[in-house]
Design a protein around this motif. Sequence first.
Motif, PDB file in Angstrom:
ATOM      1  N   LYS A  15       0.862  -1.172   0.000  1.00 24.48           N
ATOM      2  CA  LYS A  15       0.000   0.000   0.000  1.00 24.48           C
ATOM      3  C   LYS A  15       0.901   1.225   0.000  1.00 24.48           C
ATOM      4  O   LYS A  15       1.802   1.327   0.834  1.00 24.48           O
ATOM      5  CB  LYS A  15      -0.876   0.050   1.258  1.00 24.48           C
ATOM      6  CG  LYS A  15      -1.906  -1.042   1.337  1.00 24.48           C
ATOM      7  CD  LYS A  15      -2.785  -0.861   2.550  1.00 24.48           C
ATOM      8  CE  LYS A  15      -1.982  -1.170   3.801  1.00 24.48           C
ATOM      9  NZ  LYS A  15      -2.778  -1.160   5.022  1.00 24.48           N
ATOM     10  N   LEU A  17       1.439   4.494   1.199  1.00 25.92           N
ATOM     11  CA  LEU A  17       0.892   5.366   2.234  1.00 25.92           C
ATOM     12  C   LEU A  17       1.471   6.763   2.099  1.00 25.92           C
ATOM     13  O   LEU A  17       2.668   6.921   1.860  1.00 25.92           O
ATOM     14  CB  LEU A  17       1.226   4.822   3.622  1.00 25.92           C
ATOM     15  CG  LEU A  17       0.568   3.519   4.020  1.00 25.92           C
ATOM     16  CD1 LEU A  17       1.077   3.089   5.377  1.00 25.92           C
ATOM     17  CD2 LEU A  17      -0.933   3.686   4.051  1.00 25.92           C
ATOM     18  N   GLN A  18       0.625   7.750   2.271  1.00 26.31           N
ATOM     19  CA  GLN A  18       1.058   9.136   2.323  1.00 26.31           C
ATOM     20  C   GLN A  18       0.259   9.822   3.399  1.00 26.31           C
ATOM     21  O   GLN A  18      -0.939   9.574   3.551  1.00 26.31           O
ATOM     22  CB  GLN A  18       0.844   9.835   0.978  1.00 26.31           C
ATOM     23  CG  GLN A  18       1.785   9.348  -0.098  1.00 26.31           C
ATOM     24  CD  GLN A  18       1.691  10.211  -1.336  1.00 26.31           C
ATOM     25  OE1 GLN A  18       0.865  11.111  -1.418  1.00 26.31           O
ATOM     26  NE2 GLN A  18       2.554   9.943  -2.297  1.00 26.31           N
ATOM     27  N   ARG A  84       1.297   3.959  11.159  1.00 29.91           N
ATOM     28  CA  ARG A  84      -0.060   3.544  10.826  1.00 29.91           C
ATOM     29  C   ARG A  84      -0.985   4.707  11.117  1.00 29.91           C
ATOM     30  O   ARG A  84      -0.869   5.349  12.156  1.00 29.91           O
ATOM     31  CB  ARG A  84      -0.520   2.346  11.659  1.00 29.91           C
ATOM     32  CG  ARG A  84       0.183   1.064  11.340  1.00 29.91           C
ATOM     33  CD  ARG A  84      -0.231   0.517   9.989  1.00 29.91           C
ATOM     34  NE  ARG A  84       0.491  -0.676   9.641  1.00 29.91           N
ATOM     35  CZ  ARG A  84       1.618  -0.704   8.948  1.00 29.91           C
ATOM     36  NH1 ARG A  84       2.166   0.404   8.534  1.00 29.91           N
ATOM     37  NH2 ARG A  84       2.202  -1.848   8.660  1.00 29.91           N
ATOM     38  N   LYS A  85      -1.936   4.947  10.237  1.00 29.50           N
ATOM     39  CA  LYS A  85      -2.837   6.079  10.390  1.00 29.50           C
ATOM     40  C   LYS A  85      -3.749   5.870  11.588  1.00 29.50           C
ATOM     41  O   LYS A  85      -4.273   4.785  11.803  1.00 29.50           O
ATOM     42  CB  LYS A  85      -3.673   6.275   9.135  1.00 29.50           C
ATOM     43  CG  LYS A  85      -4.555   7.507   9.191  1.00 29.50           C
ATOM     44  CD  LYS A  85      -5.030   7.895   7.817  1.00 29.50           C
ATOM     45  CE  LYS A  85      -5.860   9.145   7.840  1.00 29.50           C
ATOM     46  NZ  LYS A  85      -5.119  10.333   8.142  1.00 29.50           N
TER      47      LYS A  85
END
Length: 159
Positions: A15, A17-18, A84-85
Amino acid sequence: MAQDRQKNYADNRRKDLQFEVGDWVFLKLSPWKGVVRFGRRGKLSPRYIGPYEIVERVGPVAYRLALPSDLSRLHDVFHVSMLRKYISDPSHVLEEQPIELQEDLTYVEQPVQILDWMMQVLRSREIPLVKVLWRSHNVEEATWEPEDQMREQYPYLFE
């Protein structure tokens, strides 16, 4: 051919991620056996700590976090794979229970009421137990205690 197959497996699960400045993220812990990390140890230690706010984007995959003072020894820039968000949820917020502290920063647990009775059956005997609700605790945190000890220490609960 094997490398292509492994790359295909990895790419399917990857994935990109940004994060934006101001987002909140959890920080992944590196589990090293026998090493105390961030004041936590043992088999049930958490995999992530936080949440922490992103202060700055340092590079395409690196972010600077606003860490608290107890983590000041750590470098504050982390790779995106370590983050991790954090999705805020109002049910995660716990209400603070007021506790009356003594001068030496201790407090005494006081039982409020008895919620339930139960008989613990062992091989050769039976132990009567009572479920006790404690002051400054929720009903979910009530504990089972031996009835004879509770009668001895807190007789007013049984009147």
